[in-house]
Enzyme design. Sequence first.
Site: not given
Length: 254
Positions: A99, A195, A225
């Site tokens: 991320s 996601d 995610h």
Amino acid sequence: MPDYMETPQGRRIAYHRTPGQGPGVVFLGGFKSDMTGTKALYLQDWAEAQGRAFLRFDYSGHGQSSGDFLDGAIGDWAADAIAAIAALTEGPQVLVGSSMGGWIALLVARALPARVAGLVGIAAAPDFTEDSMWAQFTDAQRAELAQGQVALPSDYADSPYVITRRLIDDGRQQLVLRSPLSLPFPVRLLQGTADVDVPPAVALRLLDHATGPDLRLTLVKDADHRFSTPDCLALIAASIAEVLARAEGTGQAG
């Protein structure tokens, strides 16, 4: 218990370092996460089993490192990563960024090109303060931010995310998708189609924007995610192994 190092900026960074052969692997966590997450611990176990050097750490304001989260920004956390890699690793490293950590990895690669053997992005989120946060703020939220901070609801915590004006302003100084982005090493981008925090469009934009001899994007149907199911974790490890094999095979690791 973690070990600690002090950065040139005077921040105290908590870390766990696993000895082993190089190129080493460095895990770069996400926004408001820490080095005790599922992916970080899985990869440490994987690295130990491979006899591979491995480093995980907490950015300042995260986990067991010093500082308040609300005082930090992308540039600070990138500087923490650069300091940790410079002080705690030897030779080229494979950066594994989850991320926000994917953005940090790209900033590290720009700052320390000779120290990067390859990169694995997991739902990488380059430029998210601008493209995900600022771009989606309402006029009222932007006005509130101008006074210092704005609170956003979170799917991952009971309390809201507080976004500071400094986070947004500093993020604009760290953008990587607005200018040429050369990645002259093996790159594997992993992305779940389910996601909702960092949608597949972000991964496609990064793939389209970056230049390099060996860039690949893998989309995983229905992965979210967190990207932490057993299959997703195995895919991360396999991607790191592939990057290592290619880096070592082309001499980039030497």
